[in-house]
Design a protein around this motif. Structure first.
Motif, PDB file in Angstrom:
ATOM      1  N   ALA A 205       0.840  -1.195   0.000  1.00 41.71           N
ATOM      2  CA  ALA A 205       0.000   0.000   0.000  1.00 41.71           C
ATOM      3  C   ALA A 205       0.876   1.247   0.000  1.00 41.71           C
ATOM      4  O   ALA A 205       1.795   1.366   0.807  1.00 41.71           O
TER       5      ALA A 205
ATOM      6  N   ILE B  30      -1.272  -6.098   4.924  1.00 42.89           N
ATOM      7  CA  ILE B  30      -0.941  -4.932   4.120  1.00 42.89           C
ATOM      8  C   ILE B  30       0.428  -4.383   4.535  1.00 42.89           C
ATOM      9  O   ILE B  30       0.770  -4.367   5.707  1.00 42.89           O
TER      10      ILE B  30
ATOM     11  N   TRP C  56     -10.445   3.751   6.596  1.00 45.61           N
ATOM     12  CA  TRP C  56      -9.204   3.055   6.267  1.00 45.61           C
ATOM     13  C   TRP C  56      -9.324   1.560   6.566  1.00 45.61           C
ATOM     14  O   TRP C  56      -8.980   0.725   5.737  1.00 45.61           O
TER      15      TRP C  56
ATOM     16  N   VAL D  96      -9.036  -1.386   3.771  1.00 40.82           N
ATOM     17  CA  VAL D  96      -8.061  -2.471   3.853  1.00 40.82           C
ATOM     18  C   VAL D  96      -8.765  -3.816   3.835  1.00 40.82           C
ATOM     19  O   VAL D  96      -8.369  -4.729   3.103  1.00 40.82           O
TER      20      VAL D  96
END
Lengths: 191, 305, 367, 277
Positions: A28, A53, A133, A137
């Motif tokens: 990311a 991530i 967020w 994700v």
């Protein structure tokens, strides 16, 4: 090549074990001012989200060269997420507008080449959107999970069964080299 | 008309108004069966006695604009260049990117009725894919496009009957896009595996003028130099992206590829995408801002979460 | 330096045999066990030497492969070794695929001949085991050119479309499904001994027919160029103004060098990820600017200098070093050059210069 | 399979920072046998690799008379040299070599020697200088002229002092105009100009020159004017190399391969080459 300092190396067994329980590897790219702060907020607010991530902090989503995204795939990522400020919120006022064009084109380009659309994601997450967020994700991880491990750069195995059918003219099972008559010769116009 | 041009060019060369003419000429070549053939290829004329070598026919395929940005031709004074209407777009992009000085250029505009398709050195016997679109859109019965920005225009058309039209690249594209994504990826894997990294596509492209290509850089080395699948894939996608909003669709990359990789498929896709998303056509106007250095507030962002 | 150009290296006394297409297929089928077989295969519109599993895959057509035979011995990209950083230090592992027995069938005489040229550089002083182990373990069955392609010019360089150099066995199709077989080297003899029952003695009329065919083909193809004279001219004319003119139009791609069966330049690069990586040997081309680019210095900054390097290397340097012309006249560079540059035309231009120097005013020669 | 391109491993034993962009690495073979038996001659070069970054060509800058290690001076310029500069003592590098020809030390015996070096060009000469100083009595007068762009660009500063104080060498240092500092005690001026004022007798002497191409060009002209015959002017050439073995085909000047026939050439040999370097 990296130098080994103190970190022990992963043993073969561990790698095998990992292989069995495959987890997506997602890179990311987060803009420093909004999305990174947003991810920070998610952390300080104790919001849980999927840990697959790997975050790389960049100054602005406009800094993300499409090459970064492609290189991530080459180097073994299963998915890529790029996140920046909402339009109008850019710390550098217009960085994300330029980025938006680049990403739109890149997405179209690599999807045209046959990249699974579940592997490449873009989002706007502001510094206040910790929960967004975590949602982003989770969505991304789920999508990449569905898509499975990325093997696009492994050597393809050719056999009669997997032969690719393409529209007629693209890949003519062409004549042999030069097995055309001589008067059709390239670029000639007889004097 | 061609004779007028030749006289004028001769005068200009003798007076020193131009230093070199880059155009199409024919040369005799030896064939294995003992015959002699005439091959149309670029010629570089700096003496007035040579001007008669210039020709204009359907085999004048190569985009000569490529030479303008090459180091060797920058010292030749003013260059007179034979330019097909589609090649003119390439000149526009180079002007837009401040790569060439229009004052150093004398454009010999050609009236074009389409050129032959060529692939891997073989004349395919029909019109090039790019020509079909060009001819249809003109709306004229004679299917002629005339350059509008040339210093001198040759109105003579190439001789001979109209060759068969062949297939339009857009229909190929349509067919290709209907394939499922795995098949598309497999197709490109297959194609890029053939790539030798001879960089003929890069060298022939009028837009690939970078003094140091990103593929040749070593610090950082983004693109593997080795011609294996990963390196080739990255090279071609990156090249396509660098041409997005700049490619004028001259088809040189595909024509010169010694391995016959259908590169125009990607480039045409990007030309279409750019037009579709932003209404932008590269090479339309030398004054317009480059695609990626501008934006609109309402650009599409449906793909962003 | 005056060196003469060798054209042919004779090996053992050749045996003349005859074999049918069927028998060849039978031999290949049998060889597929225990051996890798490579042959021309048409795939995706191009013809390449590829590994095959059965004789049906072979393309017996007259056209030459797009890429030359050299890629089987000197691959486009080849790992020289792989390395791994471990706690015990760096571990190096060299590739292990070089010892497999391989058979190439259907190679053109020009391609085979080119191997005898590249052999020289890879054997020179230091022996390049990567290339030579492939060479040693490979048997080459060549097939004579009975229908040269439009751009071929092997005869112009004093070579023949039936040239035996480089092949272990050379097949020539003298009738439908019937091949005349020259057994040329010891490796060829070994194969012959193994499959003796498939071969028959070549009949005199077959041999006569072969000779007649050769004569017929050669009569049409270009006559030999005076390569020795050109070499002499090149010796003296490195700085001749004609070079700039000859190279006009060259766009600086690597097509000619990559398709050339005798071009052998390469690059060595490392690629790594994490704790492990590979060192690779890749083809490289003297047509590229970065080929000789040093941090502060570039000996060949302009394209015509690089073009001159290629011509000089083929027609002068290689002769000086190894007594061989580094060109076999396969015509790949002529046919696929994006800008229509033509090796034969280059030779002709140089020839014209020789004539000019003899008759016309003296050109400025470097002492 | 063992092959030509497989390097042997060496450990970095010592790193000395010469200037802001030049470091001298002292390398030791990991294999104890090789460490004892390894031999080379002054002027030869080696391919040194940083695993994962690539290989580059360096001349061996230590004297063949020093045993147990070799030294290479590396100027930061490209990918590999950058990576080398980032390495620490104890790290492993790959080594292939020694390759190429060497200085004609045997022919130089009993002769006067004039060393002219500029910048990092001192590295190959350093090997030869120490080689000659090792058996000092076998050579005639030794003159060393060394110049650099500025005082900060002088390499081997301690060794320069040694040469300066030794009574059996005549050492002159110079920096280009503008490169001097307040306490600079050497000469100021370009190497070829400074050389003109030196007391050099071309009779029975060898001149060994190494430095940037421009310096070589004018120095050789100067030496020529002094009466040195082209056979007695020796230099080492630098070309891009990948293999060092005469295979990869990029270091040729005419039919001469710098990696095999060079890198050490006399000026007479260079004159016979086409002007492409």
């Amino acid at each position: 090549m990296k130098k080994i300092k103190d970190k022990p190396q992963e043993s073969e067994d561990l790698l095998l074990e990992k292989d069995r329980l495959w987890q997506p590897r997602i890179v990311a790219f987060l803009c420093n001012w909004c999305s990174y702060a947003g991810a920070d907020l998610a952390g300080t607010s104790r919001i849980k989200y999927n840990p697959q991530i790997r975050i790389i902090r960049v100054p602005c989503s406009g800094r993300v060269n499409p090459l970064f995204i492609l290189r991530a795939f080459i180097d073994g990522a299963d998915g890529v997420l790029v996140s920046g400020c909402h339009p109008g919120d850019c710390h550098y006022s217009t960085g994300n507008y330029f980025a938006r064009r680049k990403f739109a084109l890149l997405k179209r380009l690599i999807e045209f080449c046959g990249m699974d659309e579940r592997r490449i994601h873009f989002s706007w997450v502001s510094a206040a959107e910790g929960s967004k967020w975590s949602q982003v994700v989770n969505d991304v991880v789920n999508a990449v999970y569905q898509a499975g491990p990325f093997t696009g750069f492994d050597l393809p195995v050719f056999s009669k069964e997997t032969e690719i059918e393409t529209p007629a003219d693209l890949c003519k099972q062409g004549p042999e080299r030069f097995a055309y008559s001589i008067d059709l010769m390239s670029r000639t116009g007889k004097k | 008309m061609m004779d007028d041009l030749k006289t004028r060019l001769k005068e200009m060369l003798t007076s020193g108004a131009i230093g070199m003419v880059i155009g199409y000429g024919q040369k005799e070549i030896y064939m294995a069966d003992g015959s002699r053939e005439y091959r149309t290829c670029p010629v570089f004329l700096s003496r007035d006695t040579e001007i008669d070598r210039l020709v204009w026919n359907r085999h004048c395929v190569q985009n000569l604009v490529t030479y303008l940005t090459k180091e060797e031709y920058k010292e030749s004074g003013k260059i007179a260049l034979m330019v097909k209407p589609c090649d003119l777009k390439a000149i526009h992009v180079l002007e837009q990117e401040k790569q060439i000085d229009r004052k150093r250029l004398f454009i010999i505009g050609l009236t074009c009725k389409g050129v032959m398709a060529e692939k891997m050195g073989i004349d395919e016997g029909h019109l090039a894919g790019k020509c079909i679109k060009c001819l249809d859109s003109s709306g004229k019965s004679s299917a002629v496009c005339t350059p509008d920005e040339a210093d001198i225009v040759i109105e003579t058309l190439p001789d001979g009957d109209m060759p068969p039209k062949g297939k339009d690249i857009s229909s190929d594209l349509e067919g290709f896009e209907k394939m499922p994504s795995e098949k598309r990826w497999a197709f490109w894997q297959n194609q890029f595996l053939k790539c030798l990294r001879c960089y003929a596509c890069r060298s022939a492209c009028p837009m690939c003028y970078c003094e140091q290509c990103i593929c040749d850089m070593s610090r950082p080395q983004w693109i593997d130099k080795s011609p294996h699948l990963k390196g080739n894939f990255l090279f071609h996608i990156v090249r396509a992206f660098h041409l997005t909003g700049r490619c004028v669709g001259c088809g040189e990359c595909e024509r010169v590829c010694p391995m016959g990789i259908p590169l125009m498929l990607i480039n045409q896709k990007m030309i279409d995408t750019v037009k579709d998303l932003y209404g932008y056509e590269s090479g339309k106007d030398p004054e317009q801002a480059p695609l990626l250095s501008q934006f609109k507030m309402d650009d599409d962002q449906s793909f962003i979460k | 330096m005056q060196t003469t150009i060798e054209t042919d290296i004779k090996q053992v006394e050749t045996m003349n045999k005859q074999i049918s297409k069927k028998a060849i297929d039978a031999i290949i089928s049998e060889l597929t066990e225990g051996c890798q077989i490579f042959a021309p295969v048409v795939q995706d519109g191009i013809k390449l030497y590829k590994q095959i599993e059965s004789p049906e895959q072979i393309n017996w057509g007259h056209g030459n492969c797009h890429r030359s035979l050299k890629e089987l011995f000197f691959p486009i990209t080849e790992p020289v070794f792989s390395f791994r950083q471990t706690r015990k230090g760096i571990q190096i592992e060299t590739p292990g695929n070089h010892n497999k027995k391989r058979v190439v069938i259907g190679a053109r005489p020009c391609d085979c001949n080119a191997l005898s040229i590249t052999d020289k550089v890879f054997k020179w002083d230091y022996e390049d085991e990567l290339y030579l182990s492939f060479r040693e373990n490979t048997l080459i069955i060549g097939v004579s050119c009975i229908q040269p392609e439009p751009f071929c010019f092997c005869t112009a360089l004093n070579l023949s479309p039936f040239d035996e150099t480089g092949s272990d066995i050379l097949l020539t199709e003298t009738g439908k499904g019937i091949y005349h077989a020259n057994i040329i080297t010891e490796k060829g003899v070994a194969l012959f001994e193994r499959f003796k029952e498939h071969f028959t003695e070549a009949s005199p009329d077959q041999s006569a027919r072969k000779d007649a065919m050769l004569k017929d083909i050669v009569s049409k193809m270009p006559a030999p160029f005076p390569m020795q004279d050109i070499k002499t001219w090149l010796d003296k004319n490195f700085d001749h103004p004609v070079w700039e003119e000859i190279a006009l139009g060259c766009i600086g791609c690597g097509t000619c060098t990559y398709l050339c069966p005798t071009c052998h330049c390469f690059d060595i690069t490392d690629e790594s990820r994490g704790y492990a990586g590979e060192r690779l040997r890749n083809w490289d081309s003297c047509a590229f600017g970065h080929f000789t680019q040093m941090p502060a210095h570039q000996p060949r900054p302009l394209q015509w200098q690089r073009f001159r390097q290629r011509v000089m290397h083929k027609f002068k340097y290689y002769i000086d070093r190894f007594s061989r012309l580094a060109c076999v006249g396969c015509g790949r560079c002529r046919s696929l050059c994006p800008a229509g540059k033509d090796t034969v035309e280059v030779i002709q231009t140089l020839q014209k210069q020789i004539d000019l120097a003899e008759t016309g005013p003296k050109t400025n020669k470097k002492g | 399979m063992n092959h030509l391109y497989k390097p042997t491993l060496m450990k970095i034993e010592q790193i000395k920072e010469e200037t802001s962009d030049v470091k001298t690495f002292r390398l030791v073979f990991l294999d104890p046998l090789l460490k004892e038996t390894f031999q080379f001659k002054a002027g030869q070069f080696a391919e040194i690799s940083v695993f994962g970054e690539g290989e580059a060509t360096f001349c061996i800058a230590s004297s063949p008379t020093w045993h147990g290690f070799i030294e290479c001076s590396v100027k930061r310029a490209g990918k590999v040299t950058q990576a080398l500069h980032q390495m620490d003592v104890g790290d492993t590098v790959g080594f292939r070599g020694p390759y190429g020809n060497h200085f004609p030390v045997e022919e130089m015996r009993k002769k006067d020697l004039v060393f002219v070096a500029g910048g990092i060009g001192l590295a190959p000469l350093r090997s030869l200088i120490w080689n000659c100083l090792y058996s000092r009595d076998q050579f005639g007068k030794i003159t060393i002229l060394y110049g650099a762009r500025s005082v900060a660009d002088l390499v081997y500063k301690e060794e320069l002092k040694t040469w300066e104080t030794r009574h059996d060498t005549y050492f002159i240092k110079t920096v280009d105009p503008g490169g001097e500092t307040n306490d600079w005690d050497g000469k100021i001026g370009f190497v070829p100009l400074v050389m003109r004022d030196l007391d050099i007798n071309p009779q029975n002497a060898y001149a060994i020159v190494c430095g940037p191409p421009v310096m070589i060009k004018f120095t050789v002209q100067g030496l020529d004017a002094m009466g040195f015959s082209p056979e007695k002017i020796i230099t080492t050439l630098e070309m891009k190399m990948k293999c060092g073995l005469g295979k990869c085909g990029r270091c040729n000047i005419g039919h001469t391969y710098v990696c095999k026939d060079g890198p050490v050439f006399s000026f007479a040999e260079i004159q016979a080459m086409p002007a492409e370097f």
